[in-house]
Design a protein around this motif. Structure first.
Motif, PDB file in Angstrom:
ATOM      1  N   ILE A   9       0.835  -1.194   0.000  1.00  0.00           N
ATOM      2  CA  ILE A   9       0.000   0.000   0.000  1.00  0.00           C
ATOM      3  C   ILE A   9       0.877   1.254   0.000  1.00  0.00           C
ATOM      4  O   ILE A   9       0.615   2.226  -0.701  1.00  0.00           O
ATOM      5  N   PHE A  10       1.974   1.205   0.794  1.00  0.00           N
ATOM      6  CA  PHE A  10       2.877   2.346   0.863  1.00  0.00           C
ATOM      7  C   PHE A  10       3.535   2.621  -0.488  1.00  0.00           C
ATOM      8  O   PHE A  10       3.633   3.760  -0.927  1.00  0.00           O
ATOM      9  N   ILE A  11       3.948   1.547  -1.168  1.00  0.00           N
ATOM     10  CA  ILE A  11       4.569   1.695  -2.488  1.00  0.00           C
ATOM     11  C   ILE A  11       3.568   2.270  -3.484  1.00  0.00           C
ATOM     12  O   ILE A  11       3.887   3.150  -4.281  1.00  0.00           O
ATOM     13  N   LEU A  12       2.309   1.783  -3.404  1.00  0.00           N
ATOM     14  CA  LEU A  12       1.273   2.300  -4.292  1.00  0.00           C
ATOM     15  C   LEU A  12       1.050   3.785  -4.044  1.00  0.00           C
ATOM     16  O   LEU A  12       0.903   4.576  -4.976  1.00  0.00           O
ATOM     17  N   PHE A  13       1.073   4.170  -2.761  1.00  0.00           N
ATOM     18  CA  PHE A  13       0.894   5.582  -2.430  1.00  0.00           C
ATOM     19  C   PHE A  13       2.008   6.433  -3.028  1.00  0.00           C
ATOM     20  O   PHE A  13       1.770   7.512  -3.570  1.00  0.00           O
ATOM     21  N   LEU A  14       3.254   5.930  -2.956  1.00  0.00           N
ATOM     22  CA  LEU A  14       4.377   6.666  -3.527  1.00  0.00           C
ATOM     23  C   LEU A  14       4.230   6.814  -5.035  1.00  0.00           C
ATOM     24  O   LEU A  14       4.576   7.841  -5.607  1.00  0.00           O
ATOM     25  N   LEU A  15       3.711   5.775  -5.680  1.00  0.00           N
ATOM     26  CA  LEU A  15       3.591   5.800  -7.135  1.00  0.00           C
ATOM     27  C   LEU A  15       2.524   6.771  -7.606  1.00  0.00           C
ATOM     28  O   LEU A  15       2.684   7.428  -8.636  1.00  0.00           O
ATOM     29  N   ILE A  16       1.445   6.879  -6.864  1.00  0.00           N
ATOM     30  CA  ILE A  16       0.341   7.726  -7.318  1.00  0.00           C
ATOM     31  C   ILE A  16       0.126   8.941  -6.423  1.00  0.00           C
ATOM     32  O   ILE A  16      -0.773   9.729  -6.650  1.00  0.00           O
ATOM     33  N   GLY A  17       0.994   9.093  -5.431  1.00  0.00           N
ATOM     34  CA  GLY A  17       0.811  10.179  -4.474  1.00  0.00           C
ATOM     35  C   GLY A  17       0.843  11.544  -5.110  1.00  0.00           C
ATOM     36  O   GLY A  17       0.225  12.483  -4.616  1.00  0.00           O
ATOM     37  N   ASN A  18       1.566  11.685  -6.209  1.00  0.00           N
ATOM     38  CA  ASN A  18       1.638  12.978  -6.868  1.00  0.00           C
ATOM     39  C   ASN A  18       0.636  13.099  -7.996  1.00  0.00           C
ATOM     40  O   ASN A  18       0.790  13.920  -8.878  1.00  0.00           O
ATOM     41  N   SER A  19      -0.372  12.236  -8.013  1.00  0.00           N
ATOM     42  CA  SER A  19      -1.374  12.333  -9.065  1.00  0.00           C
ATOM     43  C   SER A  19      -2.720  12.669  -8.456  1.00  0.00           C
ATOM     44  O   SER A  19      -2.991  13.813  -8.130  1.00  0.00           O
ATOM     45  N   ALA A  20      -3.571  11.665  -8.287  1.00  0.00           N
ATOM     46  CA  ALA A  20      -4.940  11.926  -7.853  1.00  0.00           C
ATOM     47  C   ALA A  20      -5.004  12.596  -6.493  1.00  0.00           C
ATOM     48  O   ALA A  20      -5.916  13.349  -6.205  1.00  0.00           O
ATOM     49  N   LEU A 270       5.382  26.103 -13.666  1.00  0.00           N
ATOM     50  CA  LEU A 270       6.513  25.220 -13.396  1.00  0.00           C
ATOM     51  C   LEU A 270       6.778  25.077 -11.898  1.00  0.00           C
ATOM     52  O   LEU A 270       7.268  24.044 -11.451  1.00  0.00           O
ATOM     53  N   TYR A 271       6.433  26.104 -11.122  1.00  0.00           N
ATOM     54  CA  TYR A 271       6.635  25.942  -9.682  1.00  0.00           C
ATOM     55  C   TYR A 271       5.639  24.939  -9.094  1.00  0.00           C
ATOM     56  O   TYR A 271       5.903  24.320  -8.056  1.00  0.00           O
ATOM     57  N   LEU A 272       4.531  24.717  -9.786  1.00  0.00           N
ATOM     58  CA  LEU A 272       3.599  23.660  -9.387  1.00  0.00           C
ATOM     59  C   LEU A 272       4.069  22.296  -9.896  1.00  0.00           C
ATOM     60  O   LEU A 272       3.859  21.272  -9.246  1.00  0.00           O
ATOM     61  N   VAL A 273       4.699  22.272 -11.067  1.00  0.00           N
ATOM     62  CA  VAL A 273       5.263  21.025 -11.593  1.00  0.00           C
ATOM     63  C   VAL A 273       6.329  20.500 -10.642  1.00  0.00           C
ATOM     64  O   VAL A 273       6.346  19.312 -10.287  1.00  0.00           O
ATOM     65  N   SER A 274       7.228  21.380 -10.203  1.00  0.00           N
ATOM     66  CA  SER A 274       8.267  20.917  -9.269  1.00  0.00           C
ATOM     67  C   SER A 274       7.664  20.540  -7.918  1.00  0.00           C
ATOM     68  O   SER A 274       8.170  19.638  -7.239  1.00  0.00           O
ATOM     69  N   ALA A 275       6.572  21.202  -7.538  1.00  0.00           N
ATOM     70  CA  ALA A 275       5.884  20.813  -6.299  1.00  0.00           C
ATOM     71  C   ALA A 275       5.307  19.413  -6.427  1.00  0.00           C
ATOM     72  O   ALA A 275       5.357  18.607  -5.480  1.00  0.00           O
ATOM     73  N   ASN A 276       4.766  19.094  -7.603  1.00  0.00           N
ATOM     74  CA  ASN A 276       4.258  17.735  -7.837  1.00  0.00           C
ATOM     75  C   ASN A 276       5.354  16.695  -7.718  1.00  0.00           C
ATOM     76  O   ASN A 276       5.084  15.533  -7.410  1.00  0.00           O
ATOM     77  N   LYS A 277       6.574  17.111  -7.965  1.00  0.00           N
ATOM     78  CA  LYS A 277       7.714  16.195  -7.854  1.00  0.00           C
ATOM     79  C   LYS A 277       8.300  16.168  -6.445  1.00  0.00           C
ATOM     80  O   LYS A 277       9.302  15.502  -6.193  1.00  0.00           O
ATOM     81  N   GLY A 278       7.684  16.922  -5.537  1.00  0.00           N
ATOM     82  CA  GLY A 278       8.127  16.924  -4.150  1.00  0.00           C
ATOM     83  C   GLY A 278       9.305  17.832  -3.862  1.00  0.00           C
ATOM     84  O   GLY A 278       9.931  17.733  -2.797  1.00  0.00           O
ATOM     85  N   LEU A 279       9.617  18.764  -4.793  1.00  0.00           N
ATOM     86  CA  LEU A 279      10.788  19.624  -4.620  1.00  0.00           C
ATOM     87  C   LEU A 279      10.495  20.868  -3.788  1.00  0.00           C
ATOM     88  O   LEU A 279      11.417  21.475  -3.243  1.00  0.00           O
ATOM     89  N   ASN A 280       9.229  21.269  -3.713  1.00  0.00           N
ATOM     90  CA  ASN A 280       8.885  22.504  -2.998  1.00  0.00           C
ATOM     91  C   ASN A 280       7.429  22.467  -2.587  1.00  0.00           C
ATOM     92  O   ASN A 280       6.637  21.665  -3.091  1.00  0.00           O
ATOM     93  N   ASN A 281       7.108  23.353  -1.659  1.00  0.00           N
ATOM     94  CA  ASN A 281       5.732  23.550  -1.218  1.00  0.00           C
ATOM     95  C   ASN A 281       5.211  24.812  -1.903  1.00  0.00           C
ATOM     96  O   ASN A 281       5.722  25.911  -1.646  1.00  0.00           O
ATOM     97  N   PRO A 282       4.204  24.709  -2.771  1.00  0.00           N
ATOM     98  CA  PRO A 282       3.736  25.894  -3.500  1.00  0.00           C
ATOM     99  C   PRO A 282       3.127  26.961  -2.603  1.00  0.00           C
ATOM    100  O   PRO A 282       2.967  28.109  -3.030  1.00  0.00           O
TER     101      PRO A 282
END
Length: 332
Positions: A9-20, A270-282
């Protein structure tokens, strides 16, 4: 067995955590021109091609044709023409991610603001006229009304408004809410908005900055220069324009500021794109991001230039490689 299930479940969360689970709600407002470009800056077309390739990562709430640059007209037919090109590649994109929106959906949320073609005399640039010349009673548009409707949705997520042209449409939305609702209702509406202003393109820019200290605003007057020249003409031709379908083909090889990748408006998302990648908090633009790094103005919720354009350009290898990958998704 139980531990293994939790791990899965944790792995699944990591895989889709930045999507839905973390889709950012976004409205783009752009002085988007017809193409080939004759009456505006071609950089909006460049930025729109890139944005559409990232539309799977967002809940896109609106595409707004606003007035800006030379002619100061607002014609949504220009964005709709770009969506016709997107329509020719979106099936290929969905092979890589089924979340890519359909062209019909994006057409349904494309709105027109007001410009000189509607009899509204908007002057380009800050402080060239009174803000009351271009917003106020009788100056609602389908775009400003759509912004209000999106912010009014029963959704706890903030609404990010990326302003590539003049901010008249978001300013008119705020003006109308302030003049038709209680202070509590107006404050609630403003609290939902996250506005990213590129340059200073009409009189409502200064009006927003001076009158709404609690309104979340990123003001990028110069930091966005960090997008200039991050890719040469040959890079753009090889990786986006040539042999990448009809959407890639409309990507202009130059803009007003120069040749190659000159996407001055792209930092707004792009600052939201990098946020989706976990690089920053928008919610904290003082953090480094693909859209730049900004300084908070004391006593306000405003974030302004200060650390320079290199806060964008230093990420260019990363965001250009990501762009290249997605451009290849347009191919069968």
């Amino acid at each position: 067995m139980k531990t293994s299930k939790i791990t899965s479940i944790f792995i699944l969360f990591l895989l889709i955590g930045n999507s839905a689970f973390s889709q950012y709600r976004v409205i783009i407002t752009s002085d988007f021109p017809s193409f080939p470009v004759t009456n505006s800056d071609p950089d909006d077309v460049q930025s729109m091609v890139r944005f559409l390739l990232y539309s799977n990562d967002f809940d896109v709430e609106g595409l707004v044709n606003s007035a800006g640059t030379f002619d100061m007209v607002a014609e949504k037919k220009n964005i709709l023409a770009a969506l016709d090109k997107y329509d020719e590649v979106d099936e290929n994109l969905r092979k890589h991610d089924p979340r890519y929106p359909t062209a019909d959906y994006l057409r349904s949320i494309t709105y027109e603001g007001l410009g000189k073609n509607h009899g509204l005399d908007i002057k380009w640039g800050c402080d060239k006229q009174s803000w009351s010349d271009i917003i106020g009673e009788g100056k609602d548009s389908e775009a400003s009304n759509a912004i209000i409707a999106a912010a009014d949705k029963e959704d706890k997520r903030p609404l990010y408004v990326c302003v590539w042209g003049g901010p008249r449409e978001i300013a008119q939305a705020i003006w109308k809410v302030e003049h038709t609702r209680s202070k509590t209702g107006s404050d609630l509406f403003i609290s939902k908005l996250r506005i990213f202003l590129i340059a200073c393109q009409d009189a409502t820019h200064t009006w927003l900055m001076k009158n709404y200290p609690k309104l979340f605003i990123i003001e990028s007057k110069k930091t966005y220069y960090g997008m200039f020249g991050v890719g040469s003409v040959s890079w753009a031709e090889e990786n986006v324009i040539n042999n990448h379908g009809s959407l890639g083909a409309i990507y202009p090889p130059k803009a007003i500021a120069g040749h190659g990748v000159i996407e001055g408006d792209s930092p707004s998302f792009l600052y939201l794109v990098s946020a989706n990648k976990g690089l920053n908090n928008p919610e904290d633009p003082t953090q480094p991001s693909w859209g730049g790094q900004y300084i908070r103005v004391d006593g306000t919720n405003h974030y302004v230039d200060g650390l320079g354009e290199t806060t964008i350009s230093k990420w260019s290898n990363d965001f250009q490689a990501d762009f290249q990958k997605r451009a290849n998704w347009m191919l069968p």
